[in-house]
Design a protein around this motif. Structure first.
Motif, PDB file in Angstrom:
ATOM      1  N   ALA A 220       0.819  -1.213   0.000  1.00 15.52           N
ATOM      2  CA  ALA A 220       0.000   0.000   0.000  1.00 15.52           C
ATOM      3  C   ALA A 220       0.856   1.267   0.000  1.00 15.52           C
ATOM      4  O   ALA A 220       0.493   2.265  -0.629  1.00 15.52           O
ATOM      5  CB  ALA A 220      -0.922   0.003   1.222  1.00 15.52           C
ATOM      6  N   HIS A 221       1.998   1.228   0.689  1.00 15.32           N
ATOM      7  CA  HIS A 221       2.865   2.405   0.775  1.00 15.32           C
ATOM      8  C   HIS A 221       3.852   2.501  -0.386  1.00 15.32           C
ATOM      9  O   HIS A 221       4.491   3.540  -0.551  1.00 15.32           O
ATOM     10  CB  HIS A 221       3.640   2.402   2.094  1.00 15.32           C
ATOM     11  CG  HIS A 221       2.816   2.762   3.296  1.00 15.32           C
ATOM     12  ND1 HIS A 221       1.914   1.890   3.859  1.00 15.32           N
ATOM     13  CD2 HIS A 221       2.757   3.897   4.048  1.00 15.32           C
ATOM     14  CE1 HIS A 221       1.349   2.464   4.906  1.00 15.32           C
ATOM     15  NE2 HIS A 221       1.826   3.677   5.037  1.00 15.32           N
ATOM     16  N   GLY A 222       4.041   1.429  -1.124  1.00 15.22           N
ATOM     17  CA  GLY A 222       4.893   1.489  -2.304  1.00 15.22           C
ATOM     18  C   GLY A 222       6.369   1.316  -2.047  1.00 15.22           C
ATOM     19  O   GLY A 222       7.189   1.743  -2.867  1.00 15.22           O
ATOM     20  N   PHE A 223       6.759   0.686  -0.914  1.00 16.14           N
ATOM     21  CA  PHE A 223       8.184   0.417  -0.718  1.00 16.14           C
ATOM     22  C   PHE A 223       8.459  -1.064  -0.901  1.00 16.14           C
ATOM     23  O   PHE A 223       7.590  -1.832  -1.320  1.00 16.14           O
ATOM     24  CB  PHE A 223       8.685   0.967   0.628  1.00 16.14           C
ATOM     25  CG  PHE A 223       8.016   0.424   1.856  1.00 16.14           C
ATOM     26  CD1 PHE A 223       8.530  -0.680   2.519  1.00 16.14           C
ATOM     27  CD2 PHE A 223       6.893   1.043   2.394  1.00 16.14           C
ATOM     28  CE1 PHE A 223       7.938  -1.180   3.667  1.00 16.14           C
ATOM     29  CE2 PHE A 223       6.282   0.552   3.549  1.00 16.14           C
ATOM     30  CZ  PHE A 223       6.800  -0.559   4.181  1.00 16.14           C
ATOM     31  N   ASP A 224       9.680  -1.526  -0.592  1.00 12.58           N
ATOM     32  CA  ASP A 224      10.190  -2.745  -1.204  1.00 12.58           C
ATOM     33  C   ASP A 224      10.425  -3.922  -0.265  1.00 12.58           C
ATOM     34  O   ASP A 224      10.992  -4.929  -0.690  1.00 12.58           O
ATOM     35  CB  ASP A 224      11.502  -2.425  -1.930  1.00 12.58           C
ATOM     36  CG  ASP A 224      11.338  -1.283  -2.898  1.00 12.58           C
ATOM     37  OD1 ASP A 224      10.688  -1.495  -3.941  1.00 12.58           O
ATOM     38  OD2 ASP A 224      11.809  -0.171  -2.608  1.00 12.58           O
ATOM     39  N   GLY A 225      10.023  -3.830   0.985  1.00 12.97           N
ATOM     40  CA  GLY A 225      10.200  -4.959   1.881  1.00 12.97           C
ATOM     41  C   GLY A 225      10.547  -4.534   3.289  1.00 12.97           C
ATOM     42  O   GLY A 225      10.349  -3.377   3.679  1.00 12.97           O
ATOM     43  N   TRP A 226      11.134  -5.479   4.056  1.00  7.50           N
ATOM     44  CA  TRP A 226      11.326  -5.253   5.491  1.00  7.50           C
ATOM     45  C   TRP A 226      12.703  -5.709   5.960  1.00  7.50           C
ATOM     46  O   TRP A 226      13.216  -6.737   5.527  1.00  7.50           O
ATOM     47  CB  TRP A 226      10.253  -6.003   6.288  1.00  7.50           C
ATOM     48  CG  TRP A 226       8.898  -5.429   6.078  1.00  7.50           C
ATOM     49  CD1 TRP A 226       7.932  -5.887   5.217  1.00  7.50           C
ATOM     50  CD2 TRP A 226       8.347  -4.261   6.707  1.00  7.50           C
ATOM     51  NE1 TRP A 226       6.818  -5.084   5.278  1.00  7.50           N
ATOM     52  CE2 TRP A 226       7.048  -4.077   6.188  1.00  7.50           C
ATOM     53  CE3 TRP A 226       8.831  -3.360   7.662  1.00  7.50           C
ATOM     54  CZ2 TRP A 226       6.216  -3.021   6.589  1.00  7.50           C
ATOM     55  CZ3 TRP A 226       8.015  -2.315   8.063  1.00  7.50           C
ATOM     56  CH2 TRP A 226       6.729  -2.158   7.535  1.00  7.50           C
ATOM     57  N   PHE A 227      13.254  -4.937   6.871  1.00 11.81           N
ATOM     58  CA  PHE A 227      14.459  -5.270   7.621  1.00 11.81           C
ATOM     59  C   PHE A 227      13.980  -5.723   8.994  1.00 11.81           C
ATOM     60  O   PHE A 227      13.402  -4.929   9.756  1.00 11.81           O
ATOM     61  CB  PHE A 227      15.353  -4.031   7.728  1.00 11.81           C
ATOM     62  CG  PHE A 227      16.663  -4.244   8.434  1.00 11.81           C
ATOM     63  CD1 PHE A 227      17.804  -4.559   7.723  1.00 11.81           C
ATOM     64  CD2 PHE A 227      16.771  -4.096   9.811  1.00 11.81           C
ATOM     65  CE1 PHE A 227      19.024  -4.720   8.360  1.00 11.81           C
ATOM     66  CE2 PHE A 227      17.978  -4.267  10.468  1.00 11.81           C
ATOM     67  CZ  PHE A 227      19.110  -4.580   9.731  1.00 11.81           C
ATOM     68  N   VAL A 228      14.176  -6.990   9.320  1.00 10.12           N
ATOM     69  CA  VAL A 228      13.642  -7.570  10.552  1.00 10.12           C
ATOM     70  C   VAL A 228      14.772  -7.715  11.565  1.00 10.12           C
ATOM     71  O   VAL A 228      15.750  -8.434  11.336  1.00 10.12           O
ATOM     72  CB  VAL A 228      12.986  -8.941  10.283  1.00 10.12           C
ATOM     73  CG1 VAL A 228      12.392  -9.501  11.574  1.00 10.12           C
ATOM     74  CG2 VAL A 228      11.899  -8.807   9.216  1.00 10.12           C
ATOM     75  N   ASN A 229      14.620  -7.034  12.706  1.00 11.42           N
ATOM     76  CA  ASN A 229      15.677  -6.935  13.708  1.00 11.42           C
ATOM     77  C   ASN A 229      15.090  -7.308  15.069  1.00 11.42           C
ATOM     78  O   ASN A 229      14.509  -6.477  15.757  1.00 11.42           O
ATOM     79  CB  ASN A 229      16.227  -5.503  13.724  1.00 11.42           C
ATOM     80  CG  ASN A 229      17.314  -5.313  14.764  1.00 11.42           C
ATOM     81  OD1 ASN A 229      17.848  -6.275  15.291  1.00 11.42           O
ATOM     82  ND2 ASN A 229      17.628  -4.066  15.060  1.00 11.42           N
ATOM     83  N   ALA A 230      15.202  -8.576  15.442  1.00 10.14           N
ATOM     84  CA  ALA A 230      14.643  -9.086  16.700  1.00 10.14           C
ATOM     85  C   ALA A 230      15.749  -9.152  17.743  1.00 10.14           C
ATOM     86  O   ALA A 230      16.563 -10.078  17.747  1.00 10.14           O
ATOM     87  CB  ALA A 230      14.017 -10.458  16.477  1.00 10.14           C
TER      88      ALA A 230
END
Length: 686
Positions: A220-230
C-alpha cells in the motif's frame, strides 16, 4: 544494535517547493511567494498535517504516549481506514539501472555491494512531505547503494516503521529499493518480549496475520520490503522456531508481491539473542529464508571468511551478507579492517552495511550550510580526493567509490535535470528566486551525477560542487570554480540514451566569473577498461562573459548515431572562472503532460498558524515528474504552495488576502522536461 532514537515531538510546518510551472530551459516568470506545505501529525489539536506511519505489532505499552506520539497497532491497521496513506504512498516506480565501466581500476563490478541503515528523523513526527529547513540528510550518492533501510523505532513510540514517500521516490528514481524496519529492541532500550510474541502470533488456522499485514503495508505504501531486527532477550527454542516460521511466511508472501526481506544477526534459531558476527549454524536458517542478512558488528576477518564459505555451501552468494560498519559516532574516522571485507588484492569477501551514515550531517556544527553537508557527504562516499577517478591511497577510510562500481538509471528519453538535491536555502524558477524560504523534500530531487566529481585536465583542477547560492530551478546548481590554465572536462552522467537525427541537448548555464568557453562533452562508447578517460566528442556551446546571467544553449547532435553513453562539459578559460550549470536536458521533442482532474478539499482545520487544508486530486494519465500547486490571488497572480509526487497535499497556515471571499487553488502536472499541464482548480470559502 542499539537504537538511540528517543521519543520527541517536532512541530514543523512543511515547506512547499516553489516556482511557476514552465519548461526546463526556456526563460519564464513566476511570482515570488512564501513556501508552504504540511508536515505535523494529525492529532486532537485539529492539525491535519500527516506524518510517516509507525506501529507496535499489536499490544500497546502501559500508560500514555508522550506529546506528539500516537500509539497504533499494526494488527488493526487497514489501508482503507488510514487518512494519511495518500500522503505516504510512494509514486515513483523502482528504476532499472546499469553498471558503466568504472572510472578507476580499484572499483569492482559484480562483487561487494553497499547497504545503508539511515534514520531520517524520529519515529514519530517524521514529516510525510518535507520540512521548512535546508538542514536535512539529503542523500544523493545513490549510485553506490543497493539497499536502503529506513531505520528507527523505539519502545516509547513504535517498533514498525514505513518509509516516508519522499525517501522512497528519490531512491526509486535511482534504482535503489527501500525497506521498512521491524525493530524489537533490547530490554535495556525498553524492549518487551510480548511484542516479539505478538509479531509471530498465529491465528486459529495457524497463519501469521502480522506477516500478511507487513506485506499489505509495504504494498500500500509502495516500498520494497522489510528489515527484521529481533533483539529482545529472553526467548527460548519454541519462540525461535516460531520466528523462523514467521520469516518464512513473510518471505513467501513478499515474493508474490515483489518484496525483499533482510534479517539482522541477533536472534538465533534457538530463540536467544546472541549476536554472532558471522553466518554460522546458529543463524543460517534465517539467512536461507531471507534475501540477505546484516552481520552484526562483532565480525572478525576469520568470521567473515568462514561466512562467505558457508554462504556458498548453502547455494547463496557471499555478497548477500552485509558486514556491519558502524559510522554513527565517527564517520570516516572509524577504524575498519577493510581488507576483511573488500581487500585490494583479491576478490571481495562479503558486502557491507553502513549503520547511520547520516553522520555526515550530524557531526557538523550548528549553523552549517547545505554546501558544507554535501562536501562532507562527498568525502564519505568518494574519498578525500573528491574524485572517483583518483581514488585515495592507503589511508584509513576506504570510500565506496574506491571499491564498488557505480550505477546509473539514465536510460530513456526525455532526460532532464536541474541538479536539484532535494533541499535548499531558496527556491528558484527559471533563474529567479520564487521563494526565499529554506526547504527540503527528497521526492523532488533530480537524478544527479553519480560520480562526484570526475575532472580531467592537464592543468590545475578547479573545485566542483553543488552550490546553493544560485540555481536555475529548484535549490542548487553545479558550480565549477578556480583558475583554468588548461581545458577542463567535468564528467556528469553515464547514460544509455538513443541517438537519432532529432536528438537535442539543452544547457542552462551562466558564468559568474569569466569569460569561459563551453563545450558539451558527448560519448557514444565507453572506455576500453576501468580508469580510462571517457572518449568524448566536443560540441561547441558558446562563450559566456562573466556576470552575464543565465542563458540557454540548444545543441543538435545530428552528426552522431548509435547510443549516447556519456555526458559532461568541457570548459576553457584564461584565469579565474566561476561557471554555473543549472540545467541539462536530452530530448527529441517537447511535450506537455496531461492534466490532473477533480481537485478537492478533503479536510480543513484552523489553528493559531491559520487554516490548513488537505487536498486530493485524480492523477494525470501518462508519465510525469511531479505535481505543483499554486494559489490564485485576487489580482490574478499565482503564488506557489508546494510540489509533490503524490496525489494528495497538505497546505497549512493559509489566511485570507484583502478582498478575497474564497481561496482558489490550482494543481498542475509537471513533465520530465518541466513543461506543465493545464490546471485543475478548487475553491474553498473562508
Amino acid at each position: 544494535m542499539t537504537q538511540p532514537i528517543a521519543p520527541r515531538r517536532r512541530s514543523v510546518v512543511i515547506a512547499g517547493m516553489a516556482g511557476a510551472a514552465a519548461a526546463l530551459l526556456p526563460p519564464g516568470r513566476a511570482a515570488a511567494a512564501p513556501l508552504a506545505g504540511g508536515t505535523a501529525e494529525a492529532a486532537a489539536t485539529g492539525d491535519l498535517r500527516p506524518y510517516a506511519s509507525y506501529w507496535f505489532p499489536d499490544s500497546l505499552p502501559a500508560g500514555t504516549p508522550g506529546e506528539g506520539v500516537t500509539w497504533r497497532s499494526l494488527g488493526t491497521w487497514r489501508a482503507e481506514d488510514d487518512p494519511d496513506l495518500p500522503f505516504n504512498t510512494a509514486a515513483v516506480p523502482l528504476a532499472e539501472r546499469f553498471t558503466p565501466v568504472p572510472p578507476n581500476r580499484t572499483a569492482r563490478t559484480g562483487q561487494a555491494r553497499v547497504q545503508s541503515l539511515v534514520s531520517f528523523g524520529h519515529t514519530s513526527g517524521n514529516p510525510s512531505q518535507g520540512a521548512p529547513t535546508a538542514d536535512h540528510y539529503a542523500l544523493t550518492h545513490w549510485a553506490y547503494l543497493d539497499e536502503l533501510v529506513f531505520w528507527g523505532g523505539s519502545a516509547g513510540e513504535g517498533l514498525i516503521l514505513a518509509p516516508n514517500a519522499p525517501v522512497v521516490d528519490a531512491a526509486h528514481r535511482n534504482g535503489v529499493p527501500v525497506l521498512g524496519t521491524v525493530f524489537l529492541p533490547p530490554v535495556h532500550w525498553g524492549g518487551d518480549l510480548r511484542w516479539t510474541r505478538d509479531l509471530v502470533r498465529r491465528d486459529s488456522l495457524g497463519r501469521f496475520p502480522l506477516a500478511a499485514k507487513l506485506v499489505e503495508v509495504a504494498t500500500a505504501h509502495g516500498f520494497d520490503g522489510w528489515f527484521v531486527n529481533a533483539e529482545t532477550e529472553g526467548g527460548d527454542a519454541a519462540l525461535g522456531a516460531e520466528m523462523l516460521a514467521f520469516v518464512r511466511d513473510l518471505k513467501a508472501r513478499g515474493d508474490s508481491a515483489g518484496l525483499r526481506v533482510t534479517w539482522y544477526d541477533a536472534m538465533t534459531a534457538g530463540g536467544a539473542v546472541s549476536w554472532q558476527g558471522a553466518l554460522n549454524e546458529r543463524n543460517q536458517d534465517f539467512f536461507r529464508t531471507a534475501d540477505s542478512m546484516f552481520v552484526d558488528f562483532r565480525w572478525t576477518p576469520s568470521r567473515l571468511a568462514s561466512s562467505a564459505t558457508r554462504a556458498a555451501a548453502l547455494g547463496r552468494s557471499r555478497y548477500e551478507l552485509w558486514a556491519g560498519v558502524d559510522v554513527e559516532a565517527n564517520g570516516w574516522n572509524k577504524t575498519v579492517d577493510w581488507d576483511a571485507i573488500i581487500p585490494r588484492d583479491g576478490d571481495h569477501v562479503v558486502s557491507y552495511g553502513f549503520y547511520r551514515p547520516e553522520w555526515t550531517r550530524n557531526h557538523l556544527p550548528a549553523g552549517h550550510t547545505p554546501g558544507q553537508f554535501h562536501a562532507a557527504d562527498d568525502r564519505f562516499w568518494t574519498g578525500q580526493s573528491l574524485d572517483p577517478s583518483v581514488p585515495d591511497g592507503d589511508g584509513g577510510w576506504r570510500a565506496p567509490a574506491t571499491a564498488v562500481a557505480d550505477r546509473s538509471t539514465v536510460t530513456g528519453l526525455p532526460f532532464a535535470t536541474t541538479f536539484n538535491t532535494g533541499h535548499g536555502l531558496r527556491w528558484y524558477e527559471d533563474g529567479t528566486v520564487t521563494s526565499g524560504s529554506e526547504w527540503n523534500h527528497l521526492g523532488l530531487q533530480d537524478r544527479l551525477p553519480g560520480r562526484r566529481w570526475v575532472v580531467r585536465t592537464e592543468g590545475r583542477r578547479p573545485a566542483v560542487s553543488f552550490d546553493f547560492a544560485d540555481a536555475w530551478r529548484g535549490g542548487s546548481s553545479v558550480l565549477v570554480a578556480g583558475p583554468l590554465d588548461a581545458p577542463v572536462t567535468v564528467e556528469l552522467y553515464a547514460t544509455r540514451l538513443p541517438l537519432g537525427p532529432g536528438t537535442v541537448v539543452e544547457l542552462a548555464h551562466r558564468a559568474d566569473e569569466g569569460p569561459v568557453t563551453v563545450e558539451l562533452a558527448v560519448a557514444t562508447r565507453e572506455p576500453d577498461q576501468p580508469g580510462d578517460p571517457v572518449p568524448y566528442t566536443y560540441v561547441p556551446a558558446g562563450t559566456l562573459p562573466g556576470g552575464s546571467g543565465w542563458t540557454t544553449a540548444t545543441l543538435r547532435l545530428n552528426g552522431l548515431s548509435g547510443e549516447l553513453r556519456g555526458l559532461g562539459v568541457r570548459l576553457t578559460g584564461d584565469g579565474a572562472v566561476a561557471y554555473r550549470l543549472g540545467g541539462l536536458a536530452v530530448r527529441t521533442e517537447t511535450e506537455s503532460p496531461a492534466s490532473p482532474t477533480r481537485l478537492l478539499v478533503t479536510g480543513s482545520a484552523t489553528t493559531d498558524e491559520g487554516t490548513g487544508l488537505r487536498l486530493r486530486w485524480t492523477a494525470a494519465p501518462g508519465p510525469l515528474r511531479h505535481y505543483e500547486l499554486h494559489r490564485v490571488l485576487p489580482d490574478g497572480t499565482r503564488r506557489f504552495l508546494g510540489g509533490t509526487c503524490q496525489t494528495a497535499y497538505h497546505v497549512p497556515g493559509l489566511r485570507p488576502e484583502p478582498g478575497e471571499p474564497a481561496l482558489r487553488i490550482e494543481v498542475r502536472a509537471v513533465g520530465e522536461l518541466y513543461t506543465a499541464s493545464a490546471a485543475a482548480s478548487a475553491v474553498h470559502p473562508w
